[in-house]
Design a protein around this motif. Structure first.
Motif, short mmCIF file in Angstrom:
data_model
loop_
_atom_site.label_atom_id
_atom_site.label_comp_id
_atom_site.label_asym_id
_atom_site.label_seq_id
_atom_site.Cartn_x
_atom_site.Cartn_y
_atom_site.Cartn_z
N UNK A 63 5.19 -0.95 9.13
CA UNK A 63 4.19 -0.96 8.96
C UNK A 63 3.55 -0.21 7.66
N UNK A 64 3.68 -0.80 6.59
CA UNK A 64 3.13 -0.03 5.34
C UNK A 64 1.79 -0.23 4.95
N UNK A 65 1.11 -1.57 5.19
CA UNK A 65 -0.05 -1.69 4.78
C UNK A 65 -0.49 -2.81 5.16
N UNK A 66 -1.74 -3.27 5.21
CA UNK A 66 -2.07 -4.52 5.66
C UNK A 66 -3.28 -5.00 4.82
N UNK A 90 0.97 -1.27 0.03
CA UNK A 90 0.11 0.08 0.01
C UNK A 90 0.76 1.47 0.24
N UNK A 95 -8.29 -5.20 4.43
CA UNK A 95 -8.99 -4.04 3.97
C UNK A 95 -10.44 -4.44 3.65
N UNK A 126 3.93 2.32 12.03
CA UNK A 126 3.32 2.59 10.82
C UNK A 126 3.79 4.05 10.07
N UNK A 127 3.71 4.11 8.92
CA UNK A 127 4.17 5.38 8.25
C UNK A 127 3.27 5.85 7.03
#
Lengths: 362, 362
Positions: free
Chosen positions: A270-273, A1, A277, A300-301
């Motif tokens: 943590x870029x995405x999950x 993501x 979604x 996260x960022x």
């Protein structure tokens, strides 16, 4: 993501100028809020018109969109309930927006002139009136495929770079694991980690992608998570000494397994999950006490947190590309009619590499 | 939860000396591995003997234990399955171990002599032979209640201090939330945060504790989580502008609600997750995508990670205590026979303040 810079809300909302050529403008609108897995029918391609001029005195630009970026995070903007705050939700009946590569066709802004190539937040349509082009960046290296500015030279690139080096602070000799490893961000993370001397393993959802990871993207090892009965065992096999850095793109069961295999003082960017979604409630309940037991950091960022470093990143990444130290794999769909299916395909893992929609080459 | 320094495995395992007074030694052993909520019957107080001397030439010390510390993290060492790595599991039939305040009665170690007051890892028993006193610290300020070295001047103290300042990096003017706020660690966190000018709210499990938080420990606000139908609403009420720093002691539903109320760039210092220790599988599935959406950092830590700063911390905290800037609330059980119930009581929230077991005053 790969979240975009802070959203330019309603990029097409300002009054249209009364002068200038009127052209047809196909647009992808959200038809209804989405529950569960997004479907092509949740969107609609409609025909409108666009005026290729800006109101005199306004700092707006009109762009022709060349390459649209398909990103899984867009799903989080398609729901009725409150968006998780960094970008507004899409509105049924209105055009989707996201990062893209565009060409300026009319400009009232001193920094941009017709013919300039930009990347930034725009509409999912052929032409967009950008009322506030603050989040548009001129393209410095048009010698690369322009679509790279939706990927390795755009938000996914700086996301990979900042996540690996500034968030996770990966160092030479460390063990790095990347999920969704052949995706827009993952493929860059793996190559950058290898460049600095990490041992890098990736997971992906097909044998074709695993092959890509090992044979084109230079991962030391890779596995097809759909074929593993036990993700914990798969990670133990790939990392007998544990994981120092996890670049998190998926969440859920994979995150749970990774936590068990992290080494003391490990870091999780943590870029995405993406596994989460399409769910109304998150699934999986990772054992977060492991954060305590192993003194782990999970952070996260957003790419926008690191936007100030973009030009330096762009220069460095352009050098890697020129020297062949980083390669980039794209999956290009043709034409705006193909955009809804391209976006939906991300959730079935149909794309191989970064999913782009080409509307025009120039 | 306040994890001890790296465990001194089997502090009582070395051969007993053949000389020296033989005294009775009551001990708390683990009777069986625990599933679910620990019960008094999972432990047993047995009688043994201890020799009050060390083998000539050995660097061991024999201590008389004065105050035992009851800590919820001990539950994580009572299970059959692999411990989460930072300390070994307890072994059925063997004495429990944890931090305590002790007095040296015999020593072969150049740094310690009979009469010295120490705190460190020892057995849950009246006398302990510590074969490697590396994790014993001499008590610098015996003018305070000695039991404070199981708390505000010991591991809970440095845990609160390091967690708030080094992990969460709380700054003046920030909004700080503490769960299990009247516990051993929580009560110190709240007072330290207030000292530097934060707005501090705590949660606890009884009206008595809420009263303590507001009227003795100086929290700006507090709530009884057992009386709140909706934790999310409770947090929104207490923090209309959101939370910058969460000092996490409980996990589960509270963590889920906190994540929704964190502000952008918030930090969560993960000290413990007491709501999870009695479960076979973690419950609750917090929405960890919020880490991305709000660029949150969630970091676990152990007091031992910050052991190098102990003496400086001890001096600073002693000053706060002397000046009345920090107060400390303890719940003292009397006698080793009371130790199992005191430990079990933590999980029902029966303790008010730090739970200690007094075996002897000197």
């Amino acid at each position: 993501m790969e979240p975009p810079p802070p959203a330019v809300a309603a990029v097409v909302a300002s009054p249209e100028p009364e002068e200038g050529d009127l052209v047809t403008n196909k647009r992808v609108i959200l038809k209804r809020y989405v529950t569960g897995c997004p479907r092509v029918e949740d969107m609609e391609v409609v025909s409108g018109t666009a005026r290729l001029a800006v109101t005199p005195g306004s700092p707006a630009v009109v762009v022709k969109n060349l390459y649209l970026s398909c990103d899984t995070y867009m799903r989080t903007r398609m729901r009725r309930r409150a968006a998780p705050s960094f970008v507004p939700n899409y509105v049924p009946g209105e055009v989707l927006e996201n990062c893209a590569v565009s060409k300026v066709v009319a400009s009232g802004h001193p920094d941009f002139k017709p013919g300039d190539l930009l990347w930034g937040v725009t509409g999912w349509e052929e032409y967009t009136l950008i009322t506030d082009p603050r989040f548009c960046h001129k393209i410095s290296y048009p010698e690369f495929p322009l679509s790279y500015y939706t990927g390795v030279l755009g938000v996914p690139g700086i996301t990979a770079y900042a996540g690996l080096f500034q968030v996770a602070k990966a160092k030479k000799g460390e063990y790095v694991f990347v999920s969704a490893a052949s995706g827009a961000v993952g493929q860059i993370v793996g190559q950058l980690a290898k460049l600095i001397g990490c041992y890098v393993v990736g997971s992906a959802g097909s044998d074709e992608k695993v092959n890509l990871l090992k044979n084109k993207l230079g991962y030391h090892d890779a596995f097809n998570y759909k074929k593993e009965l036990d993700l914990n065992a798969a990670l133990k096999r790939c990392f007998p000494d544990g994981i120092d850095v996890y670049f998190e793109n998926v969440g859920g069961a994979m995150l749970d397994a990774v936590l068990r295999n992290m080494r003391q003082y490990g870091r999780i960017a943590v870029c995405g999950q993406v596994s989460q979604y399409n769910l109304e409630r998150p699934d999986g309940a990772p054992d977060l006490f492991l954060l305590v037991a192993k003194s782990l950091r999970m952070e996260g960022f957003l790419a926008s947190d690191y936007a100030g470093g973009y030009r330096r990143f762009e220069e460095e990444m352009a050098r890697y590309l020129r020297e062949g130290k980083v390669v980039y794999v794209e999956d290009v769909a043709e034409g705006i009619e193909a955009a809804p299916a391209a976006l939906v395909g991300l959730f079935a893992g149909r794309n191989v590499g970064k999913q782009v929609v080409a509307l025009a080459r120039e």
